[in-house]
Scaffold this active site. Sequence first.
Site, PDB file in Angstrom:
ATOM      1  N   TYR A 114      46.031  81.650  17.054  1.00  0.00           N
ATOM      2  CA  TYR A 114      46.446  82.979  17.367  1.00  0.00           C
ATOM      3  C   TYR A 114      47.947  83.447  17.679  1.00  0.00           C
ATOM      4  CZ  TYR A 114      45.970  87.803  18.841  1.00  0.00           C
ATOM      5  OH  TYR A 114      45.981  89.167  19.139  1.00  0.00           O
TER       6      TYR A 114
ATOM      7  N   ARG B  71      51.483  86.499  31.311  1.00  0.00           N
ATOM      8  CA  ARG B  71      51.967  87.612  32.119  1.00  0.00           C
ATOM      9  C   ARG B  71      50.797  88.826  32.182  1.00  0.00           C
ATOM     10  NH1 ARG B  71      55.522  91.862  29.982  1.00  0.00           N
ATOM     11  NH2 ARG B  71      53.661  92.042  28.702  1.00  0.00           N
TER      12      ARG B  71
ATOM     13  N   ARG C  41      39.045  90.450  26.384  1.00  0.00           N
ATOM     14  CA  ARG C  41      39.770  89.925  25.134  1.00  0.00           C
ATOM     15  C   ARG C  41      40.967  88.983  25.919  1.00  0.00           C
ATOM     16  NH1 ARG C  41      42.605  91.292  19.990  1.00  0.00           N
ATOM     17  NH2 ARG C  41      41.796  89.686  18.671  1.00  0.00           N
TER      18      ARG C  41
ATOM     19  N   PHE D 121      69.985  90.079  18.231  1.00  0.00           N
ATOM     20  CA  PHE D 121      68.532  90.827  17.846  1.00  0.00           C
ATOM     21  C   PHE D 121      67.366  89.593  18.125  1.00  0.00           C
ATOM     22  CE2 PHE D 121      65.217  90.409  14.725  1.00  0.00           C
ATOM     23  CZ  PHE D 121      64.632  91.437  15.063  1.00  0.00           C
TER      24      PHE D 121
HETATM   25  C1  D61 Z   1      63.410  87.035  16.386  1.00  0.00           C
HETATM   26  C2  D61 Z   1      63.487  88.223  16.992  1.00  0.00           C
HETATM   27  C3  D61 Z   1      62.178  88.922  17.044  1.00  0.00           C
HETATM   28  C4  D61 Z   1      61.004  88.248  16.949  1.00  0.00           C
HETATM   29  C5  D61 Z   1      61.100  86.821  16.416  1.00  0.00           C
HETATM   30  C6  D61 Z   1      62.466  86.217  16.139  1.00  0.00           C
HETATM   31  C7  D61 Z   1      59.940  86.298  16.265  1.00  0.00           C
HETATM   32  C8  D61 Z   1      58.597  86.855  16.542  1.00  0.00           C
HETATM   33  C9  D61 Z   1      58.732  88.291  17.173  1.00  0.00           C
HETATM   34  C10 D61 Z   1      59.836  88.973  17.407  1.00  0.00           C
HETATM   35  C11 D61 Z   1      57.340  89.009  17.416  1.00  0.00           C
HETATM   36  C12 D61 Z   1      56.939  88.728  18.865  1.00  0.00           C
HETATM   37  C13 D61 Z   1      55.969  89.801  19.108  1.00  0.00           C
HETATM   38  C14 D61 Z   1      55.768  89.654  20.610  1.00  0.00           C
HETATM   39  C15 D61 Z   1      54.997  90.724  21.041  1.00  0.00           C
HETATM   40  N1  D61 Z   1      53.722  90.867  20.873  1.00  0.00           N
HETATM   41  C16 D61 Z   1      53.108  91.821  20.214  1.00  0.00           C
HETATM   42  O1  D61 Z   1      53.795  92.801  19.912  1.00  0.00           O
HETATM   43  C17 D61 Z   1      51.615  91.767  19.866  1.00  0.00           C
HETATM   44  O2  D61 Z   1      51.366  92.190  18.538  1.00  0.00           O
HETATM   45  C18 D61 Z   1      51.495  91.482  17.508  1.00  0.00           C
HETATM   46  C19 D61 Z   1      51.441  91.924  16.179  1.00  0.00           C
HETATM   47  C20 D61 Z   1      52.218  92.888  15.690  1.00  0.00           C
HETATM   48  C21 D61 Z   1      53.655  92.375  15.727  1.00  0.00           C
HETATM   49  C22 D61 Z   1      54.511  93.247  15.486  1.00  0.00           C
HETATM   50  C23 D61 Z   1      56.058  93.080  15.626  1.00  0.00           C
HETATM   51  C24 D61 Z   1      56.413  92.876  16.835  1.00  0.00           C
HETATM   52  C25 D61 Z   1      57.914  92.558  16.878  1.00  0.00           C
HETATM   53  C26 D61 Z   1      58.729  92.854  15.940  1.00  0.00           C
HETATM   54  C27 D61 Z   1      58.131  92.901  14.673  1.00  0.00           C
HETATM   55  C28 D61 Z   1      56.889  93.079  14.546  1.00  0.00           C
HETATM   56  C29 D61 Z   1      58.925  93.244  13.485  1.00  0.00           C
HETATM   57  C30 D61 Z   1      60.330  92.803  13.478  1.00  0.00           C
HETATM   58  C31 D61 Z   1      61.095  92.615  14.647  1.00  0.00           C
HETATM   59  C32 D61 Z   1      60.099  92.354  16.119  1.00  0.00           C
HETATM   60  C33 D61 Z   1      50.845  92.578  20.776  1.00  0.00           C
HETATM   61  O3  D61 Z   1      51.150  93.960  20.454  1.00  0.00           O
HETATM   62  C34 D61 Z   1      51.343  94.725  21.668  1.00  0.00           C
HETATM   63  C35 D61 Z   1      50.475  96.043  21.764  1.00  0.00           C
HETATM   64  O4  D61 Z   1      49.534  96.160  20.708  1.00  0.00           O
HETATM   65  O5  D61 Z   1      50.607  96.849  22.417  1.00  0.00           O
HETATM   66  C36 D61 Z   1      49.398  92.121  20.596  1.00  0.00           C
HETATM   67  O6  D61 Z   1      48.500  92.808  20.232  1.00  0.00           O
HETATM   68  O7  D61 Z   1      49.225  90.995  20.957  1.00  0.00           O
HETATM   69 MG    MG Z   2      47.112  93.071  18.778  1.00  0.00          MG
END
Ligand code: D61
Ligand code: MG
Length: 852
Positions: free
Chosen positions: A540, A588, A598, A664
């Site tokens: 996941y 967290r 969920r 970043f």
């Molecule tokens: C380097 C820098 C940033 C990074 C990385 C490496 C590797 C992974 C990530 C960022 C992503 C980490 C996501 C952690 C936070 N989780 C969420 O936002 C969950 O949603 C996941 C699906 C959508 C992802 C969108 C995303 C997030 C960060 C980004 C990005 C896209 C694009 C570019 C940079 C950063 C979480 O969502 C919270 C919500 O819906 O309120 C969930 O549904 O579990």
């Molecule tokens: Mg989600």
Amino acid sequence: MCAFLVRIKMPFLARSVVLRLTHSVHFLFPRRYDHLNNMPRFKLSSIFSPSRKKSSTNEWNGRNMTQEDFMRKDECLVVDDRDLLLRTENKYKCHRFTPEQPRGLLHRAFSVFLFDKTGRLLLQQRAASKITFPQVWTNTCCSHPLSGFTPTEVDTPEDLANGKVKGVKRAAIRKLQHELGIPSFQVPLRKFKFLTRLHYWAADAATYGPAAEWGEHEIDYVLFIQVPTVTLRPNPEEVNAVKFVSLPELQEMMHPSSGLRWSPWFRIIAERFLPLWWADLKLTLRTNTYFDPTTIHRFEPPTDPTGNISPSEFAQDTAASAPSGGLVPMGRASASPTLPPAFGKGDEGKKQGAYGKIKSHSESLVSQLLRVDEVGAALRLKFARPFPETDVGHAGDADVRFCADMLGRVSRSFAAVIRQLPKGLCLETVVFYLVLRALDTVEDDMEAFQKDPGAKLRHLRGFYHVALEDPEFKMHGVGKGDEARLLENFDRVVRVFQGLTPGMRTVIKDITRRMGAGMADFVDKDLGQGTISLQEYDLYCHYVAGLVGEGLTRMFAESGLEAPDLATSRQELANSMGLFLQKTNIIRDYLEDFVDGRAFWPQEVWKRHAPSAVPAQSLGAFAEAEHRERALACLDELVTNALEHVPDCLAYMSRLHTPQIFRFCAIPQVMAIATLEKVYHNPDVFTGVVKIRKGLACKLIMEANSMGDLYTCFSSFAGKIARRAAALEKRGDSVSAQTLRVCEEIRVLCKEGEASSTNTKKYARALHAAFAALLLAIALVPVLALWGTESSRGGFFARPIESPAGLSGADYVQMAFNVLVSVVATLALSYVVSKVWRPLGGQGNRSRSLAA
Ligand code: D61
Ligand code: MG
């Protein structure tokens, strides 16, 4: 590999020729096949089996029968997708994949998992002569209940409801004897435990190629049995090899590097269910903890039209087994929550879900103000604005402005770090973020698709082409607040997306496709009690965050700002970057997610800690004060599990060269480890949301500029966790030894990294100085030479000059010129050296170049 397999030494060709000639297995294997005579003889009922009527015998004893005979004579039970009996059909028809019936006929099947008294599982490798899935490894025995037997092998819905399913158990006993020679008294009916049903289909493409005419389409009854003794006399027509394995041994065998092939049904069970069911066999066999006669778990082959499976998605796939391996669940709608972001200023209040119902544990203003360093960092961040934001260009473009504005509304935690990315990557990342946030909004909406649950799956799976290829694409009534607005105006994002370079578009589209498909798989699951295994938990996180890491990495390379090999070698590092962030969120957000229905905490972990006194084990029991100790141990184990990703994350970041990209990546990471330190063994996790101080966040943002900074930061947080773990260890805590180990590993890594980066820095500086001195000396030679010859005192080297009398004006000009040239040359060369030096690993200049 072969050394430990019990092989049956009988060349296949010779074997089948002899079998056909003599029609007697007994003749060839007098000792081994004695048991066949003891087989219970089932009477065939001619009413149920039209084709059997034609056969000369009405007894099923498996003797004298070739695989082709079984295909014609065995009458399988054809069912509908609710497993209700429709009719019977011979094995051949059921397994034939033709244009008229591209998935064969759905029929009933069973899979036996037989364990010995030490808890090892018996595996078999199917014989080469099997028509479907020859030579693949699989569970103990898989076959079909047939029609026409007395007593019957056909179970009714009542048999299913009471969980007895004697019909499939009888079929299991029959086939255990036929395939493996296990005498029926060793596997009595009452010892079988029926657990649940799986519905899947798979063409045998590994054997017959992409247009395979054979395959499986079954509702498979999973049967567990543990026996004190088992005598094996495998039937070479059915079985090529057998082996008892422990779980770690199985995992090793299933690793792609083993080169072994696995049956699609076993692969699903091994990945999705087995670790949990196997973890406590007593619990599985003697209680109804995992007994679920009502659910039919549905799986489909991968949705990828090319049939390709990315190795990270299906970690266990081997090149040899794809594409018949790697099945994914079929859809069934269920609730889904929204999580607050990993760090920084929260996005709470703007998101759907239960956030807001739950108390937030934050520190008092006084405790914040007492930390002078943090207040200073916050002030500097606010007023000195040390990290300039990039102007995304085409400022006149309304669509670009919309994207830039939307970013700030839907993500306060990633917006700032994205905005400071350099040109050529900044707008690209904004679009990437918005596309995935839109996809996540579809995933998280629990109301919009209630009337048509299939629509949600179609939107998730098709988003990458339906939305991204239509410059007019909009979606109404999905999500809330700013996220709803993002979808209502999504055409603007699409138009900006379409203006990006083809390389960038390919990456964004590919990740969107894979994330959408992964999310769709999970929409189907009931996550009320968390994910099942650690593997599923990782999967996941891979879909929603690991893929972001992969996509970003490819975009860094695509922009030319990072080396291409960042994206092509050690790809698991980028996945770990995402997993570390997502797991921190999940840990967290225990309470919030649980309340939302969920949850993600893996059952494989929490059921081990769950209070056994609670009859219907529930993840929710951790929220109760009386279970605090066990809850904390579970929490600590998950923190430890997340910390295991740190070495990969540090390795990933040490490969970055561009200061803005480094920041970043690093800022979210330091926020995450600070959060883990805060939640470790913290009971507040079970009563509310735990957050790090705003000031600490600012300080971390200011101090994430170089690998040196990161080593200091990670080592300090790991040290803090380790000190608390050491105290728990003294009290006989079970998890803390693991925690101590991983913290120690992190600290050693940081120490080594620190040492090598300071050494590198010192070495670089020394080399630099020596080089400059050499250049200067070389440049000065002509000056001094001129001095020596022109002066009447016999040259500089012979006798020091008291006064430079006797030199002409032109000489002075020449000398001045020489000095100038040598100084400029020295400066230029040292600049070049410093540029060349950096990619060699020196990170020393990073903070300086960023501050400038
Ligand atoms: C380097 C820098 C940033 C990074 C990385 C490496 C590797 C992974 C990530 C960022 C992503 C980490 C996501 C952690 C936070 N989780 C969420 O936002 C969950 O949603 C996941 C699906 C959508 C992802 C969108 C995303 C997030 C960060 C980004 C990005 C896209 C694009 C570019 C940079 C950063 C979480 O969502 C919270 C919500 O819906 O309120 C969930 O549904 O579990
Ligand atoms: Mg989600």
